[in-house]
Design an enzyme around this catalytic site. Structure first.
Site, PDB file in Angstrom:
ATOM      1  N   HIS A 154      49.559  43.887  51.139  1.00  0.00           N
ATOM      2  CA  HIS A 154      48.205  43.998  50.557  1.00  0.00           C
ATOM      3  C   HIS A 154      47.267  43.096  51.359  1.00  0.00           C
ATOM      4  O   HIS A 154      46.746  42.111  50.837  1.00  0.00           O
ATOM      5  CB  HIS A 154      48.261  43.588  49.085  1.00  0.00           C
ATOM      6  CG  HIS A 154      47.074  43.995  48.272  1.00  0.00           C
ATOM      7  ND1 HIS A 154      46.048  44.785  48.774  1.00  0.00           N
ATOM      8  CD2 HIS A 154      46.735  43.724  46.978  1.00  0.00           C
ATOM      9  CE1 HIS A 154      45.146  44.977  47.818  1.00  0.00           C
ATOM     10  NE2 HIS A 154      45.546  44.346  46.723  1.00  0.00           N
ATOM     11  N   ARG A 166      45.455  53.651  49.259  1.00  0.00           N
ATOM     12  CA  ARG A 166      46.404  52.885  48.437  1.00  0.00           C
ATOM     13  C   ARG A 166      47.562  53.821  48.144  1.00  0.00           C
ATOM     14  O   ARG A 166      47.373  54.874  47.536  1.00  0.00           O
ATOM     15  CB  ARG A 166      45.747  52.409  47.142  1.00  0.00           C
ATOM     16  CG  ARG A 166      46.759  51.884  46.134  1.00  0.00           C
ATOM     17  CD  ARG A 166      46.148  51.125  45.002  1.00  0.00           C
ATOM     18  NE  ARG A 166      45.689  49.808  45.440  1.00  0.00           N
ATOM     19  CZ  ARG A 166      45.408  48.805  44.622  1.00  0.00           C
ATOM     20  NH1 ARG A 166      45.500  48.955  43.306  1.00  0.00           N
ATOM     21  NH2 ARG A 166      45.022  47.641  45.093  1.00  0.00           N
ATOM     22  N   CYS A 219      45.783  37.779  42.163  1.00  0.00           N
ATOM     23  CA  CYS A 219      45.021  38.937  42.667  1.00  0.00           C
ATOM     24  C   CYS A 219      44.463  39.785  41.540  1.00  0.00           C
ATOM     25  O   CYS A 219      43.504  40.522  41.746  1.00  0.00           O
ATOM     26  CB  CYS A 219      45.883  39.757  43.613  1.00  0.00           C
ATOM     27  SG  CYS A 219      47.280  40.573  42.809  1.00  0.00           S
ATOM     28  N   GLN A 262      43.590  41.971  50.182  1.00  0.00           N
ATOM     29  CA  GLN A 262      43.571  40.950  49.134  1.00  0.00           C
ATOM     30  C   GLN A 262      43.610  39.550  49.733  1.00  0.00           C
ATOM     31  O   GLN A 262      42.906  38.641  49.277  1.00  0.00           O
ATOM     32  CB  GLN A 262      44.794  41.149  48.220  1.00  0.00           C
ATOM     33  CG  GLN A 262      44.934  40.102  47.135  1.00  0.00           C
ATOM     34  CD  GLN A 262      43.853  40.221  46.073  1.00  0.00           C
ATOM     35  OE1 GLN A 262      43.628  41.306  45.549  1.00  0.00           O
ATOM     36  NE2 GLN A 262      43.173  39.124  45.763  1.00  0.00           N
ATOM     37  N   ARG A 270      36.528  39.984  46.922  1.00  0.00           N
ATOM     38  CA  ARG A 270      37.029  41.245  47.462  1.00  0.00           C
ATOM     39  C   ARG A 270      35.889  42.023  48.118  1.00  0.00           C
ATOM     40  O   ARG A 270      36.087  42.648  49.150  1.00  0.00           O
ATOM     41  CB  ARG A 270      37.698  42.094  46.360  1.00  0.00           C
ATOM     42  CG  ARG A 270      39.006  41.535  45.810  1.00  0.00           C
ATOM     43  CD  ARG A 270      40.121  41.494  46.843  1.00  0.00           C
ATOM     44  NE  ARG A 270      40.427  42.805  47.393  1.00  0.00           N
ATOM     45  CZ  ARG A 270      41.217  43.716  46.823  1.00  0.00           C
ATOM     46  NH1 ARG A 270      41.820  43.446  45.691  1.00  0.00           N
ATOM     47  NH2 ARG A 270      41.456  44.882  47.416  1.00  0.00           N
ATOM     48  N   ASP A 296      51.590  36.581  40.631  1.00  0.00           N
ATOM     49  CA  ASP A 296      51.183  37.983  40.480  1.00  0.00           C
ATOM     50  C   ASP A 296      52.113  38.591  39.441  1.00  0.00           C
ATOM     51  O   ASP A 296      53.105  37.966  39.035  1.00  0.00           O
ATOM     52  CB  ASP A 296      51.304  38.699  41.850  1.00  0.00           C
ATOM     53  CG  ASP A 296      50.799  40.138  41.828  1.00  0.00           C
ATOM     54  OD1 ASP A 296      50.080  40.516  40.874  1.00  0.00           O
ATOM     55  OD2 ASP A 296      51.128  40.900  42.762  1.00  0.00           O
TER      56      ASP A 296
END
Ligand code: CP
Ligand code: NVA
Length: 309
Positions: free
Chosen positions: A136, A109, A266, A139, A294, A227
């Site tokens: 991402h 990340r 998310c 996700q 996830r 988000d």
């Protein structure tokens, strides 16, 4: 043989993403009722070690990948970048060369997407994108799994995005091209998502519509997604908050969506900003399933990079 990297959804293509989704759903069902730490009966990644490098905070990505590799029979090493030599200026290329001699795969990340591209260039083991400023993808595998589990077929699905044109949206748009669904992007001018992702998705057969009017974006949508208005490492400020405020997903806006529409986020959520309590705790919200998925989705990503899907 070249390692299989997962920097964006297009690395797997539509068929790869479809096989990940089938795998995630089937493997989740096969371990129903197990304690979380129990290894799946076939332990397909037995003896494999995943290194995870974090240059930004994380709860879900960290825990889901750690649990994913455990459930597949392997194990994880978590590296906070600041406490490694990477944090003192050792190059990405040298870090890639060394970790490739020590572990079987690397998840990172980070901020600049160019860093993960460099890691993949110099690593001889698979590299997985656990979020960059650009995208991402992990996700979105979990998001699509959640949508399918709630009985919605992907082709021609109408998905509305509200708020900031960020990394998560870029990967949703990419998925729309690969899986042939439609995205209405309800984003204020000046905060648009990456034009390259939009062009490629359109060329691949996803319908992408940019709507400045939040009601027009949501009207009749099957899925509503938002988000944070300010992503990690990005500038915020009053002007941005003011621009985003009309795009808050509240009960009135959610009521414009199709009957039975689902709400996704998310997480982490900023309640009272991009979403109200009434929506995130409301009947259409599937955010806790999305978070749980996830684990299942990341197991599928891991099996894919190891060439098992
Ligand atoms: N959704 C997500 O990636 O969460 P974390 O930042 O907690 O990993
Ligand atoms: N867009 C958010 C996602 C967090 C999981 C960020 O980059 O901070």
């Amino acid at each position: 043989m070249m390692a299989r990297h997962f920097l964006n959804l297009s690395d797997a293509g539509g068929d790869g993403v479809a096989s990940m989704l089938n795998e995630a759903i089937a493997r989740k069902a096969a371990r129903a009722g197990y304690p979380e730490g129990r290894v799946d009966a076939d332990a397909p990644l037995k003896d494999r070690v995943l290194a995870m490098i974090f240059e930004k905070n994380s709860t879900r990505t960290r825990v889901s990948f750690d649990m994913a590799i455990r459930q597949l029979g392997g194990s994880a090493i978590i590296l906070e970048a600041g406490s490694t030599q990477l944090g003192r200026g050792e190059s990405i290329a040298d870090t890639a060369r060394v970790l490739s001699r020590m572990v079987d795969a690397i998840m990172i990340r980070t901020d600049d997407h160019a860093k993960i591209e460099a890691l993949a260039e110099y690593a001889s083991v698979p590299v997985i994108n656990g979020l960059t400023d650009l995208s991402h993808p992990c996700q979105i595998v979990a998001d699509l799994q959640t949508v399918i589990e709630y009985g919605k077929a992907l082709p021609r699905l109408e998905l509305a995005w509200l708020g900031d044109g960020n990394n998560v949206l870029n990967s949703i748009v990419e998925a729309a091209g690969l899986m042939k669904f439609n995205v209405r992007i309800g984003v204020p001018e000046g905060y648009d998502c990456d034009a390259g992702f939009i062009d490629r998705a359109r060329a691949a057969g996803g319908q992408i519509r940019v709507e400045r009017d939040p009601v027009a974006a949501v009207r009749g949508a099957d899925i509503v997604v938002t988000d944070t208005w300010v992503s990690m490492g990005q500038p915020g400020g009053e002007a941005k908050i003011a621009a985003m405020t009309p795009y808050q997903v509240n009960e009135a806006l959610m009521a414009q969506a199709a009957p039975g529409a689902l709400f996704l986020h998310c997480l982490p959520a900023h309640r009272g900003e991009e979403v109200t309590d009434g929506v995130i705790d409301g009947p259409g919200s599937v955010v806790w399933d999305e978070a749980e998925n996830r684990i299942h989705a990341q197991k599928a990503v891991l099996r894919w990079v190891f060439g098992q899907l």
